[in-house]
Motif scaffolding. Sequence first.
Motif, PDB file in Angstrom:
ATOM      1  N   ARG A 218       0.823  -1.219   0.000  1.00  0.00           N
ATOM      2  CA  ARG A 218       0.000   0.000   0.000  1.00  0.00           C
ATOM      3  C   ARG A 218       0.854   1.266   0.000  1.00  0.00           C
ATOM      4  NH1 ARG A 218      -2.765  -4.031   2.106  1.00  0.00           N
ATOM      5  NH2 ARG A 218      -5.051  -4.034   1.998  1.00  0.00           N
ATOM      6  N   GLY A 219       2.155   1.109  -0.236  1.00  0.00           N
ATOM      7  CA  GLY A 219       3.018   2.267  -0.341  1.00  0.00           C
ATOM      8  C   GLY A 219       3.608   2.762   0.948  1.00  0.00           C
ATOM      9  N   TYR A 220       3.404   2.036   2.057  1.00  0.00           N
ATOM     10  CA  TYR A 220       3.949   2.458   3.341  1.00  0.00           C
ATOM     11  C   TYR A 220       5.269   1.742   3.606  1.00  0.00           C
ATOM     12  CZ  TYR A 220      -0.942   3.854   4.019  1.00  0.00           C
ATOM     13  OH  TYR A 220      -2.187   4.397   3.859  1.00  0.00           O
ATOM     14  N   GLY A 221       6.233   2.473   4.167  1.00  0.00           N
ATOM     15  CA  GLY A 221       7.447   1.833   4.672  1.00  0.00           C
ATOM     16  C   GLY A 221       8.485   1.488   3.634  1.00  0.00           C
ATOM     17  N   SER A 222       8.325   1.912   2.386  1.00  0.00           N
ATOM     18  CA  SER A 222       9.316   1.629   1.360  1.00  0.00           C
ATOM     19  C   SER A 222       9.708   2.933   0.672  1.00  0.00           C
ATOM     20  CB  SER A 222       8.782   0.647   0.315  1.00  0.00           C
ATOM     21  OG  SER A 222       8.629  -0.638   0.869  1.00  0.00           O
ATOM     22  N   THR A 223      10.966   3.004   0.270  1.00  0.00           N
ATOM     23  CA  THR A 223      11.460   4.190  -0.428  1.00  0.00           C
ATOM     24  C   THR A 223      11.439   4.014  -1.941  1.00  0.00           C
ATOM     25  OG1 THR A 223      13.732   3.366  -0.236  1.00  0.00           O
ATOM     26  CG2 THR A 223      12.940   4.812   1.518  1.00  0.00           C
ATOM     27  N   GLY A 224      11.184   2.793  -2.407  1.00  0.00           N
ATOM     28  CA  GLY A 224      11.144   2.518  -3.841  1.00  0.00           C
ATOM     29  C   GLY A 224       9.939   1.677  -4.205  1.00  0.00           C
ATOM     30  N   ASP A 225       9.901   1.232  -5.450  1.00  0.00           N
ATOM     31  CA  ASP A 225       8.784   0.428  -5.933  1.00  0.00           C
ATOM     32  C   ASP A 225       8.859  -0.991  -5.392  1.00  0.00           C
ATOM     33  OD1 ASP A 225       7.833   2.567  -7.419  1.00  0.00           O
ATOM     34  OD2 ASP A 225       9.001   2.013  -9.193  1.00  0.00           O
ATOM     35  N   VAL A 226       7.691  -1.599  -5.162  1.00  0.00           N
ATOM     36  CA  VAL A 226       7.599  -3.005  -4.824  1.00  0.00           C
ATOM     37  C   VAL A 226       6.556  -3.645  -5.718  1.00  0.00           C
ATOM     38  CG1 VAL A 226       8.264  -2.607  -2.407  1.00  0.00           C
ATOM     39  CG2 VAL A 226       5.842  -2.691  -3.018  1.00  0.00           C
ATOM     40  N   LEU A 227       6.649  -4.948  -5.894  1.00  0.00           N
ATOM     41  CA  LEU A 227       5.696  -5.696  -6.701  1.00  0.00           C
ATOM     42  C   LEU A 227       4.526  -6.156  -5.838  1.00  0.00           C
ATOM     43  CD1 LEU A 227       8.259  -7.930  -8.641  1.00  0.00           C
ATOM     44  CD2 LEU A 227       7.067  -5.903  -9.509  1.00  0.00           C
ATOM     45  N   THR A 228       3.331  -6.150  -6.412  1.00  0.00           N
ATOM     46  CA  THR A 228       2.145  -6.649  -5.720  1.00  0.00           C
ATOM     47  C   THR A 228       1.323  -7.491  -6.690  1.00  0.00           C
ATOM     48  OG1 THR A 228       0.551  -4.891  -6.261  1.00  0.00           O
ATOM     49  CG2 THR A 228       2.107  -4.442  -4.471  1.00  0.00           C
ATOM     50  N   TYR A 229       0.251  -8.068  -6.180  1.00  0.00           N
ATOM     51  CA  TYR A 229      -0.632  -8.884  -7.013  1.00  0.00           C
ATOM     52  C   TYR A 229      -1.214  -8.093  -8.175  1.00  0.00           C
ATOM     53  CZ  TYR A 229      -4.762  -6.584  -5.086  1.00  0.00           C
ATOM     54  OH  TYR A 229      -5.718  -5.664  -4.760  1.00  0.00           O
ATOM     55  N   LYS A 230      -1.198  -6.751  -8.096  1.00  0.00           N
ATOM     56  CA  LYS A 230      -1.763  -5.925  -9.154  1.00  0.00           C
ATOM     57  C   LYS A 230      -0.931  -5.980 -10.434  1.00  0.00           C
ATOM     58  CE  LYS A 230      -3.980  -2.669  -5.944  1.00  0.00           C
ATOM     59  NZ  LYS A 230      -5.390  -2.766  -6.368  1.00  0.00           N
ATOM     60  N   GLN A 231       0.355  -6.417 -10.305  1.00  0.00           N
ATOM     61  CA  GLN A 231       1.201  -6.682 -11.484  1.00  0.00           C
ATOM     62  C   GLN A 231       1.431  -8.189 -11.527  1.00  0.00           C
ATOM     63  OE1 GLN A 231       2.736  -4.597  -8.782  1.00  0.00           O
ATOM     64  NE2 GLN A 231       3.638  -2.862  -9.836  1.00  0.00           N
ATOM     65  N   ILE A 232       0.434  -8.933 -11.936  1.00  0.00           N
ATOM     66  CA  ILE A 232       0.388 -10.372 -11.715  1.00  0.00           C
ATOM     67  C   ILE A 232       1.572 -11.107 -12.352  1.00  0.00           C
ATOM     68  CG2 ILE A 232      -1.196 -10.687 -13.678  1.00  0.00           C
ATOM     69  CD1 ILE A 232      -2.419 -13.040 -12.086  1.00  0.00           C
ATOM     70  N   ARG A 233       1.955 -10.722 -13.561  1.00  0.00           N
ATOM     71  CA  ARG A 233       3.061 -11.426 -14.220  1.00  0.00           C
ATOM     72  C   ARG A 233       4.368 -11.169 -13.483  1.00  0.00           C
ATOM     73  NH1 ARG A 233       6.943 -10.067 -18.293  1.00  0.00           N
ATOM     74  NH2 ARG A 233       7.545 -11.894 -19.543  1.00  0.00           N
ATOM     75  N   GLU A 234       4.679  -9.900 -13.257  1.00  0.00           N
ATOM     76  CA  GLU A 234       5.937  -9.564 -12.591  1.00  0.00           C
ATOM     77  C   GLU A 234       5.955 -10.079 -11.160  1.00  0.00           C
ATOM     78  OE1 GLU A 234       4.058  -7.499 -14.325  1.00  0.00           O
ATOM     79  OE2 GLU A 234       5.333  -7.126 -16.083  1.00  0.00           O
ATOM     80  N   TYR A 235       4.787 -10.061 -10.515  1.00  0.00           N
ATOM     81  CA  TYR A 235       4.725 -10.535  -9.126  1.00  0.00           C
ATOM     82  C   TYR A 235       5.067 -12.024  -9.049  1.00  0.00           C
ATOM     83  CZ  TYR A 235       2.988 -11.142  -4.367  1.00  0.00           C
ATOM     84  OH  TYR A 235       2.883 -11.425  -3.027  1.00  0.00           O
ATOM     85  N   GLN A 236       4.510 -12.818  -9.966  1.00  0.00           N
ATOM     86  CA  GLN A 236       4.830 -14.247  -9.966  1.00  0.00           C
ATOM     87  C   GLN A 236       6.314 -14.483 -10.254  1.00  0.00           C
ATOM     88  OE1 GLN A 236       1.500 -17.087 -11.362  1.00  0.00           O
ATOM     89  NE2 GLN A 236       1.209 -15.252 -12.605  1.00  0.00           N
ATOM     90  N   MET A 237       6.895 -13.655 -11.108  1.00  0.00           N
ATOM     91  CA  MET A 237       8.327 -13.768 -11.376  1.00  0.00           C
ATOM     92  C   MET A 237       9.132 -13.484 -10.099  1.00  0.00           C
ATOM     93  SD  MET A 237       8.322 -11.812 -15.070  1.00  0.00           S
ATOM     94  CE  MET A 237      10.100 -11.739 -15.295  1.00  0.00           C
TER      95      MET A 237
END
Length: 632
Positions: A218-237
């Motif tokens: 949800r965008g808390y606690g990170s300074t950069g991008d993270v992968l989530t289920y909303k990017q299903i292909r990249e997330y599975q990778m």
Amino acid sequence: MVQRCNAVGVRVIVDVVVNHMAELGRSGYGSGGTTFNADQLDFPGVPYTSVDFTPQDLCPSADGIVGNNSDVYEVRNCYLLGLTDLYTSSYHVREQLAHYLNLLLDIGVMGFRVEAAKYVWPEDLEAILSLTNNLNTAEGFPSATRPFIYHQINDQGGEPISVNDYFGIGLTTEYRYSEKIAAGVDDFALLNYVYDSEEGMAPPYKALVFVDDHDNQRGYGSTGDVLTYKQIREYQMGVSFSLAYDYGVVRLMSSYDFDDNDQGPPDSSSSGATDTVPINADGSCGGGWICEHRWNSIVQMVMFRNVVAGTQVELWYQEDDNVAFSRGHLGFFAMSKSGSLDTVLQTGLPAGLYCELISSCTRNVTVDTDGTARITINDYQLPFIAFCVGCGTVTTPSPDQTTTVIPTTPMTTLPTTMTTTTIPTTTTPLTTESTTPPFGGKVKTVIFLYKQTNPGQDIFIIGGIDIAHRPGCTSDAESDVCALDITVNSLGTNVHYDRYNAWRAGDTKLDWYGAQAGQGTYNGQVASGTPLVWTTSNSGAPEYQELNTYGDSYWMVDMIMDCAQTDEGWFHFKAYLTNAGSGWEDDINQVSPCSGDVGGSEPYATVYHTARCGYLNVFEFSGSSCMVSDLP
């Protein structure tokens, strides 16, 4: 619920809050039905009164609220977001918190995730956890098993509080990994650098890692991008690579769909009651539940990780947008960003026909007698493959054939073991003459390890019994059947031994997990295992040791060890050199039999030094030599 889960082999870890109570300005009734008034610091249901909260004169901020994360005293003595800060230095508060944890342990939980651990002094946490009970044997846990502990610490580097402050009391979350795996999926050249010790990231045996969690998705606690289920292909990778890679203990996310970061779980009645999770015919979830842990690719990769546990990444291949590697001689993983790969690679696996896990064994991979295989990926949505020894029937070809057909029944059974990464091992059996233990009970055992070092460097060892050769090993040193009981003896009291004497205090196990809870520190530096000390054979030097008849730079540890816990009188260890990059020794291909007036042959081959209990053992850092002699 906990007891039903335990009955089917599912263990429960509870997220516990020990740093604070309710936020200032709040009053009324708690979820347990008791009254509270945060402004008056009054929680009679516990009970807590004003004396149980951190005195305001210990908080350096003007408003009493944490605002400067660069001030250790402000972070740990002030009110986080206005939440009333418990005075965890108080014995009464420690007792109350331990009582709460013990109630949960009595129910049958396996351990705890300590929320907001960086806001609690490590020595206070250590004292609280020391008051907890062992796991409940009535719920199927072995006797004398300590709870599994990990601490939620968001260490992005650059602040005085870091994950290594907590290594002596459990695992730590490694939030930097989430950003690094997202960057690596975007640029495959970065994938072999998702763990960077130079950045202060937790070592593999102390890191709890994840592609995302409930905060950073949800965008808390990170300074950069993270992968989530909303990017299903990249997330599975990202998740599949994490389960294939050899860094840390991997935690999987299981989400519900959300559009608003403050949105709660599915509630079709809008009454505040969470909806039941509907399970579709294919095993996936419906009703707004994502259930990533049920996705077939992740299920299959959990199986892969369980099989290759104890091995390390080898045969690394990275070219353009393709990456591949083996896990010792047990598994092989490959991934293509474009979804298109067709090349021959060395797998390191025995020859045979392997089922390809991501396809649920509807595809096979042939490994030839030289260990090579044609690696083919032609699926854009699932651009990775994995296969491993034992994930289907693997057969060794006879001289006149290269493959043997195996059944291709899909493997869809959910694994029941915890997904973990442990210290690297290889499992190549070696037929040798067995050597029985020379002693029973606890006896003196000495190790010398030759290594020329620089000022400021120290050597530690981790070890016990190779986890690939003793079933039932756990990630808790206190209960691990692969850990060995030890007492580390003094080697003198001169100033050259101050670090050794500090670190040997409280070191009661030769184990694979680094510093134990309660193990001593030196000037704030946490041990990285069982300490060794630099010695010489020069009788005029202050570092002289009578048992050292070999020369300078022979690092030494003198232990009392229980030979009955060893494997036919032998045990294993791996050394770590501090302030030296990664610091770990190379894999060891130890000479067998060992030289010396006792000598002897290790019972099986490993990638570790193999020493004999009750004797004097001499080795070389990253070297294959071994010598076993009688102690005078």
